[in-house]
Design a protein around this motif. Structure first.
Motif, short mmCIF file in Angstrom:
data_model
loop_
_atom_site.label_atom_id
_atom_site.label_comp_id
_atom_site.label_asym_id
_atom_site.label_seq_id
_atom_site.Cartn_x
_atom_site.Cartn_y
_atom_site.Cartn_z
N ASN A 76 136.65 59.84 -28.59
CA ASN A 76 135.28 59.84 -29.11
C ASN A 76 134.77 61.27 -29.12
N THR A 77 135.12 61.99 -30.22
CA THR A 77 134.80 63.41 -30.27
C THR A 77 133.30 63.66 -30.38
N GLU A 78 132.56 62.69 -30.86
CA GLU A 78 131.10 62.86 -30.95
C GLU A 78 130.50 63.06 -29.57
N LYS A 79 130.91 62.23 -28.60
CA LYS A 79 130.42 62.35 -27.23
C LYS A 79 130.97 63.62 -26.57
N GLU A 80 132.25 63.90 -26.86
CA GLU A 80 132.87 65.08 -26.26
C GLU A 80 132.18 66.35 -26.76
N MET A 120 133.39 68.79 -14.74
CA MET A 120 133.00 69.71 -15.83
C MET A 120 134.22 70.50 -16.26
N LEU A 121 134.34 70.78 -17.57
CA LEU A 121 135.46 71.54 -18.08
C LEU A 121 135.41 72.97 -17.55
N ALA A 122 136.56 73.52 -17.28
CA ALA A 122 136.63 74.90 -16.80
C ALA A 122 136.82 75.83 -17.98
N PRO A 123 135.89 76.75 -18.22
CA PRO A 123 136.01 77.65 -19.37
C PRO A 123 137.12 78.67 -19.17
N GLN A 124 137.80 78.98 -20.28
CA GLN A 124 138.80 80.04 -20.26
C GLN A 124 138.24 81.20 -21.09
N SER A 125 137.72 82.19 -20.46
CA SER A 125 137.11 83.32 -21.16
C SER A 125 138.01 84.53 -21.05
N LEU A 155 130.59 69.32 -24.58
CA LEU A 155 131.11 70.67 -24.74
C LEU A 155 129.98 71.67 -24.99
N VAL A 156 129.04 71.32 -25.86
CA VAL A 156 127.91 72.22 -26.15
C VAL A 156 127.11 72.50 -24.89
N GLU A 157 126.91 71.48 -24.10
CA GLU A 157 126.17 71.66 -22.85
C GLU A 157 126.91 72.61 -21.91
N ASN A 158 128.24 72.45 -21.81
CA ASN A 158 129.04 73.32 -20.95
C ASN A 158 129.03 74.77 -21.45
N ILE A 159 129.07 74.94 -22.76
CA ILE A 159 129.07 76.30 -23.34
C ILE A 159 127.78 77.03 -22.99
N GLN A 160 126.65 76.33 -23.07
CA GLN A 160 125.37 77.00 -22.77
C GLN A 160 125.35 77.51 -21.33
N GLN A 161 125.93 76.74 -20.42
CA GLN A 161 125.97 77.17 -19.02
C GLN A 161 126.88 78.39 -18.84
N HIS A 162 128.02 78.37 -19.55
CA HIS A 162 128.99 79.45 -19.36
C HIS A 162 128.51 80.76 -19.98
N LEU A 172 121.65 77.59 -30.23
CA LEU A 172 122.64 77.21 -29.22
C LEU A 172 123.94 77.94 -29.51
N TRP A 173 124.74 78.14 -28.45
CA TRP A 173 126.04 78.79 -28.60
C TRP A 173 127.10 77.74 -28.92
N HIS A 174 128.04 78.12 -29.83
CA HIS A 174 129.12 77.23 -30.24
C HIS A 174 130.42 78.02 -30.32
N ARG A 175 131.53 77.29 -30.35
CA ARG A 175 132.83 77.93 -30.55
C ARG A 175 133.00 78.25 -32.05
N GLY A 176 133.52 79.43 -32.36
CA GLY A 176 133.68 79.81 -33.75
C GLY A 176 134.98 80.55 -34.02
N LYS A 177 135.18 80.82 -35.31
CA LYS A 177 136.36 81.55 -35.76
C LYS A 177 135.93 82.49 -36.88
N VAL A 178 136.37 83.74 -36.82
CA VAL A 178 135.97 84.75 -37.79
C VAL A 178 136.76 84.56 -39.10
N LEU A 179 136.02 84.47 -40.23
CA LEU A 179 136.65 84.32 -41.54
C LEU A 179 136.57 85.58 -42.38
N GLU A 180 135.48 86.35 -42.20
CA GLU A 180 135.28 87.53 -43.03
C GLU A 180 134.33 88.49 -42.31
N VAL A 181 134.57 89.78 -42.47
CA VAL A 181 133.74 90.80 -41.85
C VAL A 181 133.20 91.71 -42.94
N PHE A 182 131.89 91.92 -42.99
CA PHE A 182 131.30 92.84 -43.95
C PHE A 182 129.98 93.35 -43.42
#
Length: 422
Positions: free
Chosen positions: A52-56, A1-6, A60-67, A93-103
């Motif tokens: 094969n990023t589709e499988k990855e 399992m991937l090790a999260p870097q938080s 990844l989504v499964e690992n994020i939910q656990q973390h 579900l939780w996903h990785r994101g990036k902030v584009l705008e704050v209002f």
């Protein structure tokens, strides 16, 4: 399992994620995750030869939910543009994101592994960077050599792109890789044997970039100049070019002259397809029949249709398994792709998938079309009509009127004369 870097909220960094891994070859297959309002297509590679990023992504989504379960309660935080974050999306579900705008109490974020943008309440995002060693899993792609009309992708064009592409597997020709892997990859896209550029041009949403076409011509000219001192043989490398041209039609006698006809097909009670019933027409019909029989002996080996412009000639496979001459009338359906065709020797129409269409051999363009579309003078829908069953594609006419005209005209030998020609 991937090790999260938080990381703690105070150390959330800008541009925290690695760029996507670009394909090494010239072609690949992708599944389209999303299409942006700017026409950028975000896809995940799925070939065995590439990552094969589709499988990855699924892993990844499964690992994020656990973390995320171990993150604790969110503390007040001042967001900055470009920061990485964890996003709880509309799929819960939780996903990785990036902030584009704050209002206000919302933040506009990009899901970095799927490409799409969403406005999220601040209570649904968390200031932490997850699995930063994992590259972004979707690749931004831009259509090569295609310009949106007005230089901006209009909402109806973006809607069509989404309808055609999202969550669908596509074949991708990689035309140019970006120097910066975070930038857009230039591609041409094909699916169901069709070019996406052809479809967008057909719907008048885009045009070919002339500067790209000129550049390609310039490169080819340079290559020819450099090779002019060499002696090349192209024997055995020749390929049959698609037939270029259009159908011709028989000459109809002059205005006011009687001539024999046979009614082949009725579109409405006052719009019919006729064929001339003279000696020359009969000879042309017999010669055409023989030519079609020869072509049908190897029709399945003919190249698939590549020109999908309106009016383009082609061969269309009928329900009897034989190919007949036809022309394209337009797109009937986009998912799956189906085209509306007209049988030029009969007048009837059909809706076919691209695998039932073939390029037409040049010899079959030498024969005039056997069906001529005409309007019957003096016929028009009644102003008052109590019939409830209507012709679906021409509701001003009743089905009763259509059936009556069919019984009177279909297949009958009649005399006609021309009263007007548009």
């Amino acid at each position: 399992m991937l090790a999260p870097q938080s990381t703690a909220p105070q150390s959330v960094t800008l541009e925290p994620y690695r760029p996507p891994v670009l394909p090494a070859g010239k072609v690949c297959q992708m599944v389209v995750a999303s299409v942006g309002d700017d026409g950028i297509i975000y896809g995940m590679t799925r070939n065995a030869g590439f990552v094969n990023t589709e499988k990855e992504f699924e892993q990844l989504v499964e690992n994020i939910q656990q973390h995320v379960k171990s993150l604790g309660h969110q503390q007040p935080y001042t967001w900055k543009l470009g920061e990485g974050c964890a996003v709880r999306g509309s799929d819960m579900l939780w996903h990785r994101g990036k902030v584009l705008e704050v209002f206000g109490g919302c933040v506009k974020v990009r899901y970095i592994d799927q490409g799409f943008i969403e406005k999220i309440p601040v209570c649904h995002i968390f200031p932490t960077v997850l699995f930063e060693e994992v590259p972004q899993l979707c690749i931004p792609c831009q259509l090569y050599g295609l310009l949106p009309v007005g230089n901006v992708w209009q909402p109806d064009a973006v809607h069509l792109l989404k309808e055609l592409l999202q969550h669908r597997y596509i074949n991708v020709d990689i035309m140019e890789l970006p120097k910066d892997p975070k930038e857009k990859m230039l591609v041409q896209i094909h699916f169901d044997g069709m070019s996406l550029a052809t479809i967008m041009e057909h719907h008048q949403h885009a045009v070919q970039d002339k500067s790209v076409m000129l550049t390609k011509q310039h490169i080819l000219k340079l290559a020819d100049d450099e090779l002019e001192d060499f002696d090349f043989s192209y024997k055995g490398l020749e390929v049959d070019e698609p037939a270029i041209g259009f159908y011709t039609y028989p000459v109809v006698p002059d205005k006011g002259k009687l001539f024999p006809v046979i009614v082949k097909h009725l579109e409405t009670p006052n719009v019919v397809y006729i064929t001339l019933d003279d000696m020359q027409a009969k000879l042309d019909s017999e010669d055409l029949k023989e030519a079609l029989e020869r072509v049908n002996q190897h029709a399945d080996s003919l190249p698939p249709l590549s020109d999908f412009s309106a009016g383009a000639p082609c061969l269309a496979k009928y329900s009897d398994g034989q190919y007949y001459r036809a022309k394209l009338a337009g797109f009937e359906n986009l998912n799956p792709v189906k085209l509306l065709i007209i049988h030029v020797d009969f007048g009837s129409m059909d809706t076919l998938t691209t695998d039932r269409l073939r390029q037409i051999p040049a010899e079959l363009l030498n024969f005039p079309c056997q069906a001529i579309k005409v309007n019957l003078a003096g016929f028009r829908p009644p102003a008052i009509d109590d019939e409830t069953e209507r012709v679906p594609y021409k509701p001003e006419w009743s089905l009763e009127a259509l059936w009556t005209m069919l019984s009177l005209l279909q297949g009958k030998k009649l005399l006609a004369f021309r009263v007007y020609c548009m």
